[in-house]
Design an enzyme around this catalytic site. Structure first.
Site, PDB file in Angstrom:
ATOM      1  N   ASP A  12       0.872  -1.177   0.153  1.00 60.62           N
ATOM      2  CA  ASP A  12       0.045   0.072  -0.037  1.00 60.62           C
ATOM      3  C   ASP A  12       0.876   1.113  -0.047  1.00 60.62           C
ATOM      4  O   ASP A  12       1.807   1.183   0.181  1.00 60.62           O
ATOM      5  CB  ASP A  12      -0.922  -0.113   1.224  1.00 60.62           C
ATOM      6  CG  ASP A  12      -1.824   1.169   1.309  1.00 60.62           C
ATOM      7  OD1 ASP A  12      -2.357   1.471   0.303  1.00 60.62           O
ATOM      8  OD2 ASP A  12      -1.908   1.698   2.510  1.00 60.62           O
ATOM      9  N   ASP A  14      -0.232   5.234   0.883  1.00 56.64           N
ATOM     10  CA  ASP A  14      -0.464   6.258   2.076  1.00 56.64           C
ATOM     11  C   ASP A  14      -0.383   5.593   3.248  1.00 56.64           C
ATOM     12  O   ASP A  14      -1.034   4.508   3.492  1.00 56.64           O
ATOM     13  CB  ASP A  14      -1.583   6.957   1.768  1.00 56.64           C
ATOM     14  CG  ASP A  14      -1.774   8.267   2.628  1.00 56.64           C
ATOM     15  OD1 ASP A  14      -0.831   8.466   3.394  1.00 56.64           O
ATOM     16  OD2 ASP A  14      -2.745   9.047   2.560  1.00 56.64           O
TER      17      ASP A  14
END
Length: 327
Positions: A12, A14
């Protein structure tokens, strides 16, 4: 090292690689070490409005290794999902960004912008310029029988001014108008993760993220091993309280922990031990022994609580009580 058991990392962005305008401490260095460990890298994002190259360029600015072909956004996954159900050459009404149009064209579809053109399918992704007229055209086409794919169903998106409606809110408007339900490509659905793994030719990928409801749930839905890091949204408390579908296999402080042996959790007579910490469940209370600031304490607590409650459909935070010693 934990990462030794895997041939790819599906990461991922952020809350894992960066937070706000800057990279998270140690994240880019951890990503730089993956080639030496023989591990491929893929970035997983629900953003359907930026191209893979735009995302990769941003990551490179932060010092992270990134190529466009390593970025798997929901626009790319949405197009791939559509291609599994609709033949190339079909007309597709695109409700979304130019990035989504380009992904559709790359797979041999013909993008159109009106229901009057009798599209075979509709693909819906977020773009700030999407209007009521765009949603209406999508609704007309879907009601007429067009196959429907949504890139993601994130109900909200963060903006500098606050929280704004996301693609999921726009999808919900079309659902209300048509009574139809789309196939969804982005997190937490499995398609985005399986598309990335297939592209990377990975057999044993590890998914790492900071959010239980998207990253961990999505990886679990795809049948992959998952690791939650504590550099973003979720905390040790929310992880302990997680419903079954959102429980990670590993609990890590940050990406650097990928290069450490993962502590083993052992159990005997209902007592779960990890390092110098132990935990057990008594009358619905998690009793632990160890430093509450150490991850091993929470690893033991998670193992004890999850063993006592293997199937839970809703998150629930148990009471915790310190035990001087658990024998």
């Amino acid at each position: 090292m934990l990462i030794d058991g895997y041939d790819a990392l599906l990461c991922d962005l952020d809350g894992v690689v960066y937070a706000g305008a800057g990279a998270i401490a140690g994240a880019t260095e951890a990503l730089d070490r993956l080639p030496a460990a023989g591990v491929r890298l893929g970035y997983i994002t629900n953003n359907a409005s930026r191209s893979s190259e735009q995302v990769a360029a941003h990551l490179r600015e932060l010092g992270a290794p990134a190529r466009a072909d390593q970025v798997f956004g929901s626009a790319r996954a949405g197009a791939a999902l559509l291609a599994k159900h609709v033949a190339p050459g079909a007309k597709v009404l695109v409700t979304g960004s130019r990035t989504l149009v380009h992904e559709i064209e790359a797979l041999g579809f013909v993008p159109v912008d009106s229901a009057d053109q009798q599209p075979d399918a509709v693909i819906q992704g977020f773009d700030p310029a999407v209007s009521w007229l765009d949603l209406a055209e999508a609704s007309y086409a879907i009601a007429a029988g067009a196959f429907w794919v949504a890139t993601n169903t994130d109900l909200t998106i963060p903006r500098a001014e606050g929280i704004a409606p996301g693609n999921g809110s726009l999808v919900a408007a079309v659902q209300t108008a048509t009574g139809a339900t789309p196939l969804v490509a982005g997190k937490p659905e499995a398609a985005l993760f399986t598309t990335a793994a297939e592209s990377l030719q990975a057999k044993t990928p590890l998914v790492v993220g900071d959010r239980l409801d998207t990253d961990i749930l999505g990886g679990n839905n795809a049948g992959m091993h998952t690791a939650a890091v504590l550099t973003g949204v979720d905390t040790v408390e929310t992880i302990l309280a997680a419903r079954t579908a959102e429980r990670p296999r590993y609990l890590l402080a940050n990406l650097g922990d990928l290069y450490q042996p993962y502590p083993q959790v052992t159990s005997a007579d209902g007592i779960f031990t990890c390092g110098r910490s132990s935990a057990t469940v008594e009358n619905g209370v998690v009793r632990y022994s160890g430093d509450r600031n150490e991850l091993d304490t929470w690893r033991a607590a998670c193992a004890a609580w999850w063993k006592a409650h293997p199937e839970t459909a809703a998150a629930y935070m148990p009471e915790l009580a310190e035990h001087a010693s658990i024998d």
